[in-house]
Design a protein around this motif. Sequence first.
Motif, PDB file in Angstrom:
ATOM      1  N   THR A 104      73.777  44.958  16.430  1.00  0.00           N
ATOM      2  CA  THR A 104      72.423  45.195  16.922  1.00  0.00           C
ATOM      3  C   THR A 104      71.397  44.329  16.193  1.00  0.00           C
ATOM      4  O   THR A 104      70.607  43.637  16.844  1.00  0.00           O
ATOM      5  CB  THR A 104      72.072  46.696  16.848  1.00  0.00           C
ATOM      6  N   LEU A 107      71.919  40.621  17.147  1.00  0.00           N
ATOM      7  CA  LEU A 107      71.334  40.323  18.460  1.00  0.00           C
ATOM      8  C   LEU A 107      69.810  40.331  18.403  1.00  0.00           C
ATOM      9  O   LEU A 107      69.159  39.555  19.103  1.00  0.00           O
ATOM     10  CB  LEU A 107      71.811  41.332  19.506  1.00  0.00           C
ATOM     11  N   GLN A 145      67.790  42.246  26.568  1.00  0.00           N
ATOM     12  CA  GLN A 145      68.412  43.408  27.211  1.00  0.00           C
ATOM     13  C   GLN A 145      69.633  43.894  26.431  1.00  0.00           C
ATOM     14  O   GLN A 145      69.821  45.096  26.238  1.00  0.00           O
ATOM     15  CB  GLN A 145      68.812  43.074  28.658  1.00  0.00           C
ATOM     16  N   ALA A 146      70.455  42.967  25.977  1.00  0.00           N
ATOM     17  CA  ALA A 146      71.653  43.340  25.206  1.00  0.00           C
ATOM     18  C   ALA A 146      71.255  44.042  23.910  1.00  0.00           C
ATOM     19  O   ALA A 146      71.873  45.053  23.532  1.00  0.00           O
ATOM     20  CB  ALA A 146      72.494  42.101  24.913  1.00  0.00           C
ATOM     21  N   HIS A 147      70.220  43.531  23.244  1.00  0.00           N
ATOM     22  CA  HIS A 147      69.747  44.160  22.006  1.00  0.00           C
ATOM     23  C   HIS A 147      69.265  45.581  22.288  1.00  0.00           C
ATOM     24  O   HIS A 147      69.580  46.516  21.541  1.00  0.00           O
ATOM     25  CB  HIS A 147      68.632  43.310  21.387  1.00  0.00           C
ATOM     26  N   TRP A 149      70.133  47.633  24.750  1.00  0.00           N
ATOM     27  CA  TRP A 149      71.266  48.520  25.066  1.00  0.00           C
ATOM     28  C   TRP A 149      72.102  48.829  23.836  1.00  0.00           C
ATOM     29  O   TRP A 149      72.574  49.954  23.657  1.00  0.00           O
ATOM     30  CB  TRP A 149      72.126  47.939  26.190  1.00  0.00           C
ATOM     31  N   MET A 150      72.282  47.851  22.966  1.00  0.00           N
ATOM     32  CA  MET A 150      73.039  48.113  21.730  1.00  0.00           C
ATOM     33  C   MET A 150      72.274  49.079  20.833  1.00  0.00           C
ATOM     34  O   MET A 150      72.872  49.970  20.226  1.00  0.00           O
ATOM     35  CB  MET A 150      73.344  46.816  20.991  1.00  0.00           C
TER      36      MET A 150
END
Length: 188
Positions: A104, A107, A145-147, A149-150
């Motif tokens: 997290t 990212l 977005q990935a950060h 969600w993580m």
Amino acid sequence: MQADESPVWTRAQRRLHWWTAGLVLAAFPVGWQMVSVPLSQLLEKFLLYQLHKTIGITVLVLAVARLLIRMRRGRPSWDTDLPLWQRQAAAVMHLVLYALLVGTPALGYLTAATAPARVPTLFLGIIPVPHLVSPSEFWFAILRQAHWWMAASLMLLAAGHAAAAIHNHRHGRATLVRMWRGHSCERP
């Protein structure tokens, strides 16, 4: 160590655990707030972003330190009355938690580095952290977005981890006490 003694978490392991937990709990509301502040309050927004980045970098360093200590020291044995399926579930949960504790903030760093706005990253608000990748609108959109969600997954899994610790504590297991005090104590 005598055969009937439970191995304990070292003081360093316990402190790193609780510092990490506290910082993760702080990072989420700071992150939520920093994106909510309008651009008209630019200084407040900038300071919140720097605080969030500082927390993230610190969590990453603490997580790596925890992993190194755990690889060297290991972990105490499981409570003897903990069913095998719960031990296996806890082991998987710990593995995923460590992956999220490292992934997290990593990212988050990449998100900041690829941001088209080119806002610097200042650890503790004063120490410049170089961005090792170039700004990119394409990668920024994906990484942001990935950060998110993580981070949400980390919060949910951490809540589940805490709930499991409390559940085991209420059932007379010493797991939570050992992580808090470093030793188990007899409950009345």
